[in-house]
Design an enzyme around this catalytic site. Structure first.
Site, PDB file in Angstrom:
ATOM      1  N   CYS A 136      -9.036 -33.831  52.942  1.00 60.33           N
ATOM      2  CA  CYS A 136      -8.213 -32.906  52.157  1.00 60.33           C
ATOM      3  C   CYS A 136      -7.515 -33.633  51.018  1.00 60.33           C
ATOM      4  CB  CYS A 136      -7.188 -32.234  53.066  1.00 60.33           C
ATOM      5  SG  CYS A 136      -6.096 -31.111  52.185  1.00 60.33           S
ATOM      6  N   CYS A 157      -3.986 -32.366  50.258  1.00 66.88           N
ATOM      7  CA  CYS A 157      -2.940 -32.824  51.180  1.00 66.88           C
ATOM      8  C   CYS A 157      -2.590 -34.293  50.919  1.00 66.88           C
ATOM      9  CB  CYS A 157      -3.400 -32.723  52.627  1.00 66.88           C
ATOM     10  SG  CYS A 157      -4.310 -31.251  53.031  1.00 66.88           S
ATOM     11  N   ASP A 158      -3.592 -35.113  50.697  1.00 67.65           N
ATOM     12  CA  ASP A 158      -3.383 -36.566  50.723  1.00 67.65           C
ATOM     13  C   ASP A 158      -3.527 -37.258  49.368  1.00 67.65           C
ATOM     14  OD1 ASP A 158      -3.084 -36.271  53.454  1.00 67.65           O
ATOM     15  OD2 ASP A 158      -5.205 -36.608  53.862  1.00 67.65           O
TER      16      ASP A 158
END
Ligand code: NAP
Length: 316
Positions: free
Chosen positions: A133, A136-137
Site C-alpha cells: 500500500c 499508507c506507507d
C-alpha cells in the site's frame, strides 16, 4: 434470528452501491464488512477516472459519500465478519461470530486482496520495507530509493504516486511491455524519477532489520543482479476473496465468480458484484454499476418469489 430482505457481503463500491439501490427500493438491507468500510479503493490517493469528479478526489472521499448515502436510505452497515453462508434453502442464512441472520437474497461483493510474491524475505520484511500500500506507507520513504513490482495499472499508478516522496522508483516488471493503460504508461515513461527494469523477477528480498536489497533475475539474459533499495511495494495482481463459498458457487479458473449480465450466480437469489466477479474491467465505476444491477435483479427475484419466500422467511 434477525431477518433482512437482502444481505450484502462487503462494503466496497459494489456493496455500497447495491445497498443504496436495495434500501432505496424499499428492501430491508444489511451490509457486512470485516475490514475497511469502502474497500480497497479507500487507500488510493487520487482517483482520476470516476465520472463526475473533474478534480482529483481520494478513494476515501468517494467511499465516505457512498457510505453516508447508503445510511440515508436506512441500509444497516455492520462491522462483522461473515463466517458462514447457508445457501441450501430458498431463504439463506448468514452466520457471523455474533449472530445468525435469515435473508431472502444475497449479494456477494467481497472483493479481492493483493497477490503475494512468495519469495524469501517477503514475509520477514512486511512492515519493514515490504508494503502492499503506497498510499499508507509511501510517506515513510521520503528521499529514499524504492522499487515497485508489477506492470499493471496498480503498479504504475502507485509508482507515480511514490515519486511525490521518494528520490527514485525502480519499476520492476517481468516482461518487456507494461499491462497498464496507455495514459498511465506515458506518464511513467516521462517521469524522471521512474526507471523501469524490464524482463526481471525478484528472487529474494534481503537486508538486516529493514529491506536493503533485492536479488533480481533477468529472464532474457538469465543474469542475476543485486538492486539496493530501502523499500519494495508489491502490486502483482489480486486474488478473489471467495473462501466462504468457493466450492458452492461457479467460479472461473482464477477463482472469480461467474455471473450473467444480471449479476446472477448459479444459485437462485444469490448475486455477485464488483472485483469478485469474472469481468474485463475492475474499476469503481464498473463495481458501482454491478452493485446497482445486482440490487435491482435481487429486488425483482424477491418480488417474483414473494409467496414461497414468505413461508421460509418466517420459520423459526
Ligand atoms: P493486474 O492488472 O492483474 O496486473 C498484475 C501485474 O503483475 C501484471 O503486469 C503481471 O505481469 C504482474 N504479475 C503477476 N504475477 C506476477 C508475479 N508472480 N511476479 C511478477 N509479476 C507478476 O493487477 P492490478 O494492477 O493490481 O490491477 C487489478 C485490477 O484493478 C485490474 O483490472 C486493473 O485494471 C484495475 N485497476 C484499475 C485502476 C485504474 O483504472 N485507475 C487502478 C488500479 C487497478 P504480466 O503483465 O506479465 O501478466
Amino acid at each position: 434470528m434477525e431477518r433482512y430482505d437482502i444481505a450484502i457481503i462487503g462494503a466496497g463500491p459494489a456493496g455500497l452501491s447495491a445497498a443504496i439501490y436495495a434500501a432505496r427500493g424499499g428492501l430491508k438491507t444489511i451490509v457486512f464488512e470485516k475490514g475497511l468500510i469502502g474497500g480497497q479503493i479507500v487507500v488510493t490517493a487520487d482517483v482520476e477516472n470516476y465520472p463526475g469528479f473533474d478534480e482529483n478526489v481520494t478513494g476515501f472521499e468517494i467511499m465516505e459519500k457512498m457510505r453516508l448515502q447508503a445510511l440515508k436510505f436506512d441500509a444497516l452497515i455492520v462491522e462483522e465478519a461473515v463466517k458462514g453462508i447457508g445457501f441450501e434453502g430458498l431463504c439463506k442464512i448468514i452466520e457471523t461470530d455474533e449472530k445468525q441472520y435469515r435473508v431472502k437474497s444475497i449479494i456477494i461483493a467481497s472483493g479481492a486482496h493483493p497477490r503475494k510474491l512468495n519469495v524469501p524475505g517477503e514475509e520477514r520484511f512486511i512492515g519493514r520495507g515490504v508494503s502492499y500500500c503506497a498510499t499508507c506507507d509511501g510517506a515513510l520513504y521520503r528521499n529514499k530509493i524504492v522499487a515497485v513490482n508489477g506492470g499493471g495499472d496498480s503498479a504504475v499508478e502507485e509508482a507515480l504516486f511514490l515519486t511525490r516522496f521518494v528520490e527514485k522508483v525502480y519499476l520492476i516488471h517481468r516482461r518487456d511491455q507494461l499491462r497498464a493503460v496507455h495514459a498511465i504508461q506515458q506518464r511513467a515513461f516521462k517521469n524522471p524519477k521512474i526507471e523501469i527494469i524490464w524482463d526481471s523477477v525478484i528472487q529474494e528480498i534481503d537486508g538486516d532489520k529493514q529491506v536493503e536489497k533485492l536479488i533480481l533475475f533477468n529472464r532474457k539474459t538469465e543474469k542475476v543482479s543485486t538492486l539496493e533499495v530501502n523499500g519494495l511495494f508489491i502490486y502483482i495482481g489480486i486474488i478473489p476473496n471467495n473462501q466462504l463459498f468457493e466450492s458452492r458457487i461457479d467460479l472461473d479458473n482464477q477463482g472469480f465468480v461467474i455471473t450473467n449480465d444480471n449479476m446472477e450466480t448459479n444459485i437462485p437469489g444469490v448475486y455477485a458484484a464488483g472485483d469478485i466477479r469474472q469481468k474485463l474491467l475492475r474499476q469503481v465505476v464498473t463495481a458501482t454499476a454491478d452493485g446497482a444491477i445486482a440490487a435491482f435483479a435481487a429486488e425483482k427475484w424477491i418480488e417474483e418469489n414473494a409467496e414461497a419466500l414468505a413461508r421460509h422467511y418466517n420459520e423459526k
